[in-house]
Design an enzyme around this catalytic site. Structure first.
Site, PDB file in Angstrom:
ATOM      1  N   SER A 556       0.846  -1.185   0.000  1.00  0.00           N
ATOM      2  CA  SER A 556       0.000   0.000   0.000  1.00  0.00           C
ATOM      3  C   SER A 556       0.887   1.243   0.000  1.00  0.00           C
ATOM      4  O   SER A 556       1.644   1.433  -0.941  1.00  0.00           O
ATOM      5  CB  SER A 556      -0.951  -0.048   1.192  1.00  0.00           C
ATOM      6  OG  SER A 556      -2.042   0.798   0.980  1.00  0.00           O
ATOM      7  N   ASP A 655      -8.668  -5.263  -5.866  1.00  0.00           N
ATOM      8  CA  ASP A 655      -8.224  -4.096  -5.106  1.00  0.00           C
ATOM      9  C   ASP A 655      -8.804  -2.857  -5.766  1.00  0.00           C
ATOM     10  O   ASP A 655      -8.281  -2.367  -6.763  1.00  0.00           O
ATOM     11  CB  ASP A 655      -6.697  -4.030  -5.077  1.00  0.00           C
ATOM     12  CG  ASP A 655      -6.189  -2.895  -4.209  1.00  0.00           C
ATOM     13  OD1 ASP A 655      -7.016  -2.111  -3.705  1.00  0.00           O
ATOM     14  OD2 ASP A 655      -4.966  -2.790  -4.027  1.00  0.00           O
ATOM     15  N   HIS A 687      -7.317  -5.557  -1.474  1.00  0.00           N
ATOM     16  CA  HIS A 687      -6.086  -4.863  -1.090  1.00  0.00           C
ATOM     17  C   HIS A 687      -5.191  -5.752  -0.232  1.00  0.00           C
ATOM     18  O   HIS A 687      -4.000  -5.501  -0.110  1.00  0.00           O
ATOM     19  CB  HIS A 687      -6.468  -3.593  -0.329  1.00  0.00           C
ATOM     20  CG  HIS A 687      -5.406  -2.542  -0.281  1.00  0.00           C
ATOM     21  ND1 HIS A 687      -4.787  -2.032  -1.408  1.00  0.00           N
ATOM     22  CD2 HIS A 687      -4.848  -1.880   0.762  1.00  0.00           C
ATOM     23  CE1 HIS A 687      -3.905  -1.106  -1.061  1.00  0.00           C
ATOM     24  NE2 HIS A 687      -3.923  -1.003   0.246  1.00  0.00           N
TER      25      HIS A 687
END
Length: 747
Positions: A556, A655, A687
């Protein structure tokens, strides 16, 4: 685990039983909980509902049943509890069971009723000697009727037409159906058995949604004899552009009232962010909640507010955290003691999630006391005798239950504790593997140092050198803490033979609000220089680290930083990099995200800001033109000519926070530039990678990649690494959050 693991591996991590938060009886003598265990031999998950006796520390299996969840003790009934059971075609039964029956689960357990839809977030409050209020969450259609996706009529087209934001959220396309709260009564009949009444939609026609998606649960509402208090996104604001959540109260004369009365809204002047954790004072005549002041910012400091009269729109700040010498932390998970004299909460604090008690003193006013020093508290349950039960974990222990005294005389002494892993020993881990270092911060006016956790192999030998694995956390307003995770667990890398360092760089939470806020408009600035300082300090002060065999990994925001490293000098100090679901370009990645308020806040505005339009553009009017510079100066795709380090790119198709095109673009650049690289994707993951079979493949690919460049043996052969299992087991929302090992979704 009954047998001590010889070595902590991804298989051990993913197949070890995962224990839920404990649910103590009022007197603290019995603890209900579930364990979820995945077998890589049978490729199946099993769930057990168990009861732990705190005196003997013996755990009794009540039932092995994958569809059982959310046990809650029935107040006033000895050893009786309620739980949910998922049935065929989406139906959910509400079961009545006992924890001490010798007749067996099937003989003594029965359904008090059901709701014809998937349901969760069960809460129960005693109304009288023979009746209870029951509230749970399930979806409703736009007309307020109960919605069940498995029995709803199907359409002949899969097209979805949108005329405003949201389009997608987390890993789902947004639909007209919304979360809502349903209430009813649970009443004891003449035969002694309990029966449910008719379910009523507490929010029908109100335009509200609670629990707040995608991860809201029991923290989004509370129940008392007087009604329901809840939080919902402000219906007047677009949820893709605003974080604003309001607090509402549904006053009920009875939990059979139909239709429900219109929710009463409370306002907090000058607070434009999210409100969370509404909790009734014992008796239901007062309530408290948390609120954030800044619009569009999820990592602002939570402030505690008190509603003294639920029939008046008047709230006051209970504890001024901005006052000199006060707590510079962000409270989470409010809970009252049984007598209502103490408010408990957890808060991130210097790498730990500590437990605090807030009491009112006639002489000194509000008094705040820390109750724990280390570890990470994840759930808090007060006991009727004044003691406190809580669930926690550490970097070596996946689950611990504790009871502590809360009076000054007790000095917060731990009266009882139970570890699911014997403090990590059953996993082959020990607390002596973990330490921390402090290195210079890039901006000493905000924080003088950056704290990093250091995790050494259990077989560590003095005088021997070990390669470095630098893990970069997501968020960016997040932190590495003394807590367990089944996704990014430092022990996995340490047991491969790495010294693992996890820095809490600028933007990290738990080190003061100024440090968290300092990353705004500066994603590639201060945090990058913090990492440079960490590497310089380790090279100078830790001779056991072989800096010539260093690798860096991040997900991320951590994946963004990996791509940022590629374009800058620090990237050349690593032999290999791993980027999981990271950002490649701001225009492509951040403008395609679902929660647009996030980049608009973090980068100071929109990339199309113009002073000429400021008066008419409601999205941009609070920002200045420096946001344009922030969008440009922090973009990894502006430095592609410098990319040179071998890199593994991982990005998942579901995601919707950061679209898969970000991973594909990074991989395409690496390949086109002739840089050794690989691309791993999971079509059924979001994600995060949560399904055990997928997670095992993830770990195999990652470890093989970094081990190759760090000079360590391959974790597995190429044929084993290439195995991919995309069927998996469908997990509930609560299990996904628990499996992720974190409380807040990272970006």
């Amino acid at each position: 685990m009954t047998v001590r693991a010889q070595k902590f591996t991804p298989e051990v991590l993913l197949s070890a039983p995962r224990r839920s938060a404990g649910v103590p009886s009022a007197d603290g003598t019995s603890i209900l909980y579930t364990t979820s265990t995945y077998s890589f031999d049978s490729h199946a998950k099993t769930v057990e509902l168990r009861c732990l006796n705190t005196e003997s520390k013996e755990s009794t299996l009540l039932v092995q049943e994958n569809s059982i969840s959310e046990p809650v003790w029935l107040p006033g009934e000895k050893d009786v509890f309620v739980c949910l059971k998922s049935e065929d075609k989406g139906k959910t039964s509400v079961l009545i069971a006992t924890s001490t029956s010798k007749s067996g689960w099937k003989e003594t357990t029965y359904a008090a009723g059901s709701i014809d839809a998937p349901a969760s977030s069960l809460k129960i409050v005693r109304l009288s000697d023979s009746s209870y209020a029951v509230v749970l969450a399930a979806q409703c259609s736009p007309d307020g009727s109960l919605y069940n996706a498995e029995t709803a009529p199907t359409t002949h087209s899969t097209g979805k037409l949108y005329k405003d934001l949201f389009v997608r959220h987390w890993d789902d396309y947004v639909t007209p159906q919304k979360n809502t709260l349903w209430y009813t009564t649970l009443t004891k009949a003449k035969d002694g058995k309990f029966e449910l009444g008719k379910w009523v939609n507490a929010l029908k026609g109100a335009g509200l949604e609670s629990p707040v998606p995608p991860f809201g649960g029991t923290d989004s509402f509370d129940v008392s004899k007087t009604g329901i208090i809840l939080v919902s996104k402000d219906p007047k604001m677009n949820p893709a552009l605003s974080t604003k959540c309001n607090v509402y109260y549904v006053e009920l004369s009875s939990f059979a009232e139909d239709p429900a009365p219109k929710p009463f809204e409370f306002t907090v002047p000058d607070f434009k962010g999210a409100s969370t954790s509404p909790v009734f004072y014992p008796g239901g005549k007062k309530a408290v909640f948390l609120s954030l002041s800044t619009a569009g910012y999820e990592s602002d400091k939570s402030q505690i507010f008190l509603i003294e009269d639920l029939k008046k729109d008047a709230v006051k700040r209970l504890f001024n955290q901005k006052k000199e010498g006060s707590l510079d932390k962000s409270p989470q998970s409010l809970v009252f003691s049984h007598d209502g004299n103490t408010l408990y909460f957890s808060a991130e604090d210097e790498g730990y999630s500590r437990l605090f008690a807030l009491t009112s003193d006639p002489t000194n006013g509000e008094v705040l006391r820390p109750l724990t020093d280390t570890g990470s508290v994840s759930d808090i349950q007060p006991l009727e005798n004044g003691d406190l039960f809580f669930t926690s974990s550490t970097l070596v222990d996946s689950s611990s239950y504790s009871i502590i005294g809360t009076s000054k005389a007790d000095t917060q002494a731990t009266k009882w504790t139970h570890s699911s892993t014997k403090d990590g020993s059953s996993l082959g881990l020990k607390s002596s593997q973990v330490s921390s270092i402090r290195t210079p911060a890039s901006d000493p006016t905000v924080n003088k140092t950056v704290r990093s956790w250091v995790y050494k192999p259990s077989s560590f030998e003095e005088g021997k050198k070990y390669p470095l694995a630098l893990l970069i956390h997501g968020g960016p307003q997040g932190a590495w803490g003394d807590s367990w995770s089944t996704r990014w667990n430092p022990a996995v890398y340490a047991e491969q033979g790495y010294i693992v360092i996890t820095p809490n760089i600028t933007g990290s939470t738990g080190y003061g609000q100024a440090f968290t806020d300092a990353i705004r408009k500066d994603w590639g600035g201060a945090p990058y220089h913090d990492l440079v300082n960490v590497m310089d300090w380790v090279a100078k002060n830790m001779p056991e680290v072989d800096m010539d065999r260093a690798v860096a990994l991040g997900a991320s925001y951590g994946g963004y930083m990996v791509n940022w490293l590629q374009g800058h000098d620090l990237g050349r100090r690593f032999k290999a990099l791993v980027c999981h679901d990271g950002i490649f370009s701001f225009a492509g990645g951040l403008l395609a995200t679902e929660e647009l308020y996030f980049p608009f806040h973090d980068l100071g505005g929109t990339p199309w800001y113009s002073p000429k339009n400021a008066k008419t553009d409601t999205v941009n009017q609070a920002f200045d033109q420096t946001s344009l510079d922030a969008w440009n100066k922090n973009d990894p795709s502006h430095h592609l000519s410098n990319w040179a380090t071998p890199q593994l790119v991982i990005h998942n198709e579901k995601d919707y926070r950061l679209c898969i095109s970000e991973g594909l673009a990074a991989f395409n650049v690496l390949q086109a530039r002739g840089i050794d690289s690989q691309f791993l994707t999971f079509p059924d993951e979001n994600h995060w990678v949560l399904k055990p079979e997928n997670s095992l493949v993830w770990h195999k690919v990652v470890l093989n990649w970094i081990n190759k460049y760090a000079g360590l043996p391959a974790y597995c052969g190429d044929d084993e690494e290439s195995e991919k299992f995309f069927g998996g087991v469908k997990e509930s929302k609560e299990e996904l959050v628990e499996m992720a090992g974190m409380g807040r979704p990272e970006t």
